[in-house]
Design a protein around this motif. Sequence first.
Motif, PDB file in Angstrom:
ATOM      1  N   ARG A  80       0.664  -1.126   0.174  1.00 28.61           N
ATOM      2  CA  ARG A  80      -0.028  -0.038   0.026  1.00 28.61           C
ATOM      3  C   ARG A  80       0.950   1.113  -0.026  1.00 28.61           C
ATOM      4  O   ARG A  80       0.686   2.202  -0.722  1.00 28.61           O
ATOM      5  N   GLU A  81       2.141   1.367   1.061  1.00 33.46           N
ATOM      6  CA  GLU A  81       2.874   2.412   0.954  1.00 33.46           C
ATOM      7  C   GLU A  81       3.510   2.412  -0.469  1.00 33.46           C
ATOM      8  O   GLU A  81       3.592   3.902  -0.738  1.00 33.46           O
ATOM      9  N   ARG A  82       3.847   1.560  -1.151  1.00 30.80           N
ATOM     10  CA  ARG A  82       4.668   1.765  -2.498  1.00 30.80           C
ATOM     11  C   ARG A  82       3.524   1.741  -3.579  1.00 30.80           C
ATOM     12  O   ARG A  82       4.187   1.646  -4.704  1.00 30.80           O
ATOM     13  N   SER A  83       2.333   1.967  -3.496  1.00 32.02           N
ATOM     14  CA  SER A  83       1.282   1.910  -4.366  1.00 32.02           C
ATOM     15  C   SER A  83       1.545   0.713  -5.432  1.00 32.02           C
ATOM     16  O   SER A  83       1.415   0.821  -6.564  1.00 32.02           O
ATOM     17  N   LEU A  84       1.893  -0.405  -4.823  1.00 33.58           N
ATOM     18  CA  LEU A  84       1.751  -1.677  -5.898  1.00 33.58           C
ATOM     19  C   LEU A  84       0.318  -2.403  -5.635  1.00 33.58           C
ATOM     20  O   LEU A  84      -0.526  -1.921  -4.811  1.00 33.58           O
ATOM     21  N   PRO A  85       0.195  -3.237  -6.426  1.00 35.85           N
ATOM     22  CA  PRO A  85      -1.109  -4.035  -6.536  1.00 35.85           C
ATOM     23  C   PRO A  85      -1.271  -4.731  -5.081  1.00 35.85           C
ATOM     24  O   PRO A  85      -0.670  -4.891  -4.088  1.00 35.85           O
ATOM     25  N   PRO A  86      -2.675  -4.377  -4.467  1.00 39.55           N
ATOM     26  CA  PRO A  86      -2.917  -4.889  -3.277  1.00 39.55           C
ATOM     27  C   PRO A  86      -2.911  -6.364  -2.975  1.00 39.55           C
ATOM     28  O   PRO A  86      -3.013  -7.093  -3.825  1.00 39.55           O
ATOM     29  N   ILE A  87      -2.676  -6.695  -1.563  1.00 42.45           N
ATOM     30  CA  ILE A  87      -2.628  -7.814  -1.133  1.00 42.45           C
ATOM     31  C   ILE A  87      -4.015  -8.404  -0.653  1.00 42.45           C
ATOM     32  O   ILE A  87      -4.643  -7.512  -0.062  1.00 42.45           O
ATOM     33  N   ARG A 108      -7.910 -22.660  -5.190  1.00 46.89           N
ATOM     34  CA  ARG A 108      -7.722 -22.524  -6.472  1.00 46.89           C
ATOM     35  C   ARG A 108      -8.730 -21.339  -6.943  1.00 46.89           C
ATOM     36  O   ARG A 108      -8.281 -20.384  -7.870  1.00 46.89           O
ATOM     37  N   ARG A 109      -9.964 -21.405  -6.698  1.00 43.13           N
ATOM     38  CA  ARG A 109     -10.934 -20.434  -7.260  1.00 43.13           C
ATOM     39  C   ARG A 109     -10.636 -19.264  -6.567  1.00 43.13           C
ATOM     40  O   ARG A 109     -10.667 -18.377  -7.511  1.00 43.13           O
ATOM     41  N   LEU A 110     -10.246 -18.957  -5.500  1.00 42.70           N
ATOM     42  CA  LEU A 110     -10.105 -17.846  -4.772  1.00 42.70           C
ATOM     43  C   LEU A 110      -8.860 -17.147  -5.259  1.00 42.70           C
ATOM     44  O   LEU A 110      -8.826 -15.764  -5.743  1.00 42.70           O
ATOM     45  N   ILE A 111      -7.637 -17.927  -5.734  1.00 42.63           N
ATOM     46  CA  ILE A 111      -6.626 -17.385  -6.249  1.00 42.63           C
ATOM     47  C   ILE A 111      -6.794 -16.779  -7.508  1.00 42.63           C
ATOM     48  O   ILE A 111      -6.485 -15.588  -7.991  1.00 42.63           O
ATOM     49  N   GLY A 112      -7.671 -17.692  -8.393  1.00 48.05           N
ATOM     50  CA  GLY A 112      -8.053 -16.960  -9.642  1.00 48.05           C
ATOM     51  C   GLY A 112      -8.991 -15.553  -9.464  1.00 48.05           C
ATOM     52  O   GLY A 112      -8.403 -14.599 -10.272  1.00 48.05           O
ATOM     53  N   GLU A 113      -9.901 -15.505  -8.640  1.00 48.60           N
ATOM     54  CA  GLU A 113     -10.589 -14.452  -8.429  1.00 48.60           C
ATOM     55  C   GLU A 113      -9.716 -13.253  -8.038  1.00 48.60           C
ATOM     56  O   GLU A 113      -9.847 -12.182  -8.490  1.00 48.60           O
ATOM     57  N   ILE A 114      -8.683 -13.593  -6.986  1.00 49.46           N
ATOM     58  CA  ILE A 114      -8.058 -12.381  -6.501  1.00 49.46           C
ATOM     59  C   ILE A 114      -6.926 -11.830  -7.644  1.00 49.46           C
ATOM     60  O   ILE A 114      -6.869 -10.634  -7.962  1.00 49.46           O
ATOM     61  N   ARG A 115      -6.515 -12.710  -8.305  1.00 52.02           N
ATOM     62  CA  ARG A 115      -5.623 -12.392  -9.515  1.00 52.02           C
ATOM     63  C   ARG A 115      -6.471 -11.422 -10.657  1.00 52.02           C
ATOM     64  O   ARG A 115      -6.246 -10.632 -11.047  1.00 52.02           O
ATOM     65  N   GLY A 116      -7.640 -12.064 -10.832  1.00 55.31           N
ATOM     66  CA  GLY A 116      -8.611 -11.358 -11.828  1.00 55.31           C
ATOM     67  C   GLY A 116      -9.064  -9.820 -11.392  1.00 55.31           C
ATOM     68  O   GLY A 116      -9.165  -9.159 -12.161  1.00 55.31           O
ATOM     69  N   ARG A 117      -8.918  -9.610 -10.209  1.00 55.36           N
ATOM     70  CA  ARG A 117      -8.983  -7.999  -9.411  1.00 55.36           C
ATOM     71  C   ARG A 117      -7.902  -7.412  -9.565  1.00 55.36           C
ATOM     72  O   ARG A 117      -7.657  -6.035  -9.158  1.00 55.36           O
ATOM     73  N   GLY A 118      -6.637  -7.931  -9.937  1.00 51.74           N
ATOM     74  CA  GLY A 118      -5.450  -7.293 -10.134  1.00 51.74           C
ATOM     75  C   GLY A 118      -4.676  -7.356  -8.893  1.00 51.74           C
ATOM     76  O   GLY A 118      -3.840  -6.462  -8.658  1.00 51.74           O
ATOM     77  N   ALA A 119      -5.116  -7.920  -7.763  1.00 54.33           N
ATOM     78  CA  ALA A 119      -4.503  -8.277  -6.598  1.00 54.33           C
ATOM     79  C   ALA A 119      -3.673  -9.381  -6.575  1.00 54.33           C
ATOM     80  O   ALA A 119      -3.343 -10.339  -7.258  1.00 54.33           O
ATOM     81  N   VAL A 142      10.224  -8.790  -5.804  1.00 49.57           N
ATOM     82  CA  VAL A 142       9.394  -9.391  -6.654  1.00 49.57           C
ATOM     83  C   VAL A 142       8.452  -8.704  -6.966  1.00 49.57           C
ATOM     84  O   VAL A 142       8.017  -8.634  -8.261  1.00 49.57           O
ATOM     85  N   LEU A 143       7.529  -8.291  -6.293  1.00 49.12           N
ATOM     86  CA  LEU A 143       6.464  -7.565  -6.403  1.00 49.12           C
ATOM     87  C   LEU A 143       6.441  -6.213  -7.076  1.00 49.12           C
ATOM     88  O   LEU A 143       5.744  -5.509  -7.831  1.00 49.12           O
ATOM     89  N   GLU A 144       7.550  -5.534  -6.584  1.00 49.86           N
ATOM     90  CA  GLU A 144       7.977  -4.126  -7.435  1.00 49.86           C
ATOM     91  C   GLU A 144       8.631  -4.464  -8.838  1.00 49.86           C
ATOM     92  O   GLU A 144       8.068  -3.522  -9.652  1.00 49.86           O
ATOM     93  N   ARG A 145       9.122  -5.369  -8.928  1.00 49.20           N
ATOM     94  CA  ARG A 145       9.630  -5.757 -10.619  1.00 49.20           C
ATOM     95  C   ARG A 145       8.373  -6.138 -11.510  1.00 49.20           C
ATOM     96  O   ARG A 145       8.406  -5.876 -12.605  1.00 49.20           O
ATOM     97  N   GLU A 146       7.543  -6.958 -10.753  1.00 49.51           N
ATOM     98  CA  GLU A 146       6.406  -7.153 -11.668  1.00 49.51           C
ATOM     99  C   GLU A 146       5.064  -6.417 -11.748  1.00 49.51           C
ATOM    100  O   GLU A 146       4.299  -6.691 -12.378  1.00 49.51           O
ATOM    101  N   ALA A 147       5.189  -5.158 -10.916  1.00 50.76           N
ATOM    102  CA  ALA A 147       4.246  -4.264 -11.032  1.00 50.76           C
ATOM    103  C   ALA A 147       4.000  -3.597 -12.213  1.00 50.76           C
ATOM    104  O   ALA A 147       4.781  -3.472 -13.183  1.00 50.76           O
ATOM    105  N   PRO A 148       2.584  -3.417 -12.430  1.00 55.05           N
ATOM    106  CA  PRO A 148       2.308  -2.720 -13.745  1.00 55.05           C
ATOM    107  C   PRO A 148       2.753  -1.546 -13.917  1.00 55.05           C
ATOM    108  O   PRO A 148       2.585  -0.824 -12.941  1.00 55.05           O
TER     109      PRO A 148
END
Length: 345
Positions: free
Chosen positions: A41-48, A101-112, A339-345
């Motif tokens: 949140r502090e670094r404006s990265l995708p939310p967890i 597995r369902r939730l992982i897909g849904e969370i990723r689908g939200r960009g989190a 890793v999260l910073e490198r992969e952030a959109p």
Amino acid sequence: MSTGASTVAAAAAANPTTFALAGPTASGKTAAALAIARACRERSLPPIEILSVDSALVYRGMDIGTAKPSAAERAEVPHHLIDVIAPTAAYSAAAFVTDARRLIGEIRGRGAVPLLVGGTMLYFKALFDGIDALPAANPAVRATLDAEARAIGWPAMHARLAEVDPVTAARLSPNDAQRIQRALEVWQVSGQPLSSFHTGRFDRTAVGTDTAIPTATATPPEFPLLSLEPTDRAWLHHRIAQRFEAMLAGGLIDEVQRLRARGDLHPELPSMRCVGYRQTWEMLDGLWPAAQLAEKGTAATRQLAKRQITWLRGMAQREVIACDAGDPVAVVLARVMPVLEREAP
């Protein structure tokens, strides 16, 4: 580089959008998970979004004895697989894999970013390695087995199991009611011994619990697995004792009394077998004085932690982070945030 660091790095390169954080009870998993969410949140990265890997947190109305994340923590960061079933119900490793597995897909689908956090190691293993297709629970068969056990005792039930499934019986204590019941249930429902369902990936004697015995595996992780583990068991034991005392001070006995007052629960249910709840229920039944509850609950929690650590040592792909040395939260952040910073959109 610590144990499993190379495989964790490989997993992060292959799939940077999910992390897993495991560890025994009282090892500091919640603090580390919230720190990751706050840093994003502090670094404006995708939310967890946190996905609980805990066989006790699924139960509604069981808050104090499960060390459930507080309302404030859950308001700060979305949590999943908490309060999803009544304490009268059962929740299996197979159900967890389907839901996760369902939730992982849904969370990723939200960009989190999904962050799996917990200490039910069977759930982690089932998610990583798959799980054998065992017969579903049969309430009628279980009720019959419970009635028979009340009449003749679990050691006699264990002897019965030894006649039909000696392989499984040899692994179990004669007083291990939950696992003896499950093994006999599988035999009665399927006509096959529980041991015949095992594939060798890991021992699922107690599917739906976290106490089966793992075997080492080098299965490449689908995503990075960080593990908070103590270098000194005494440190963890002290934390466990402190936490159980805090649960008692926070109203654990009152919570169990409220659960008993529902009238639809009994001590053989998976929910009431959870560490802390089982000991408190037995104290309220008069099996020992209230003055011994802290000792009994702490001892049971230490045994749980021991089993969790045994499970973790069977996960060759994990990266170990000492939870009792230096600043473990900082070490976790140092592994995850680049890793999260490198992969952030």
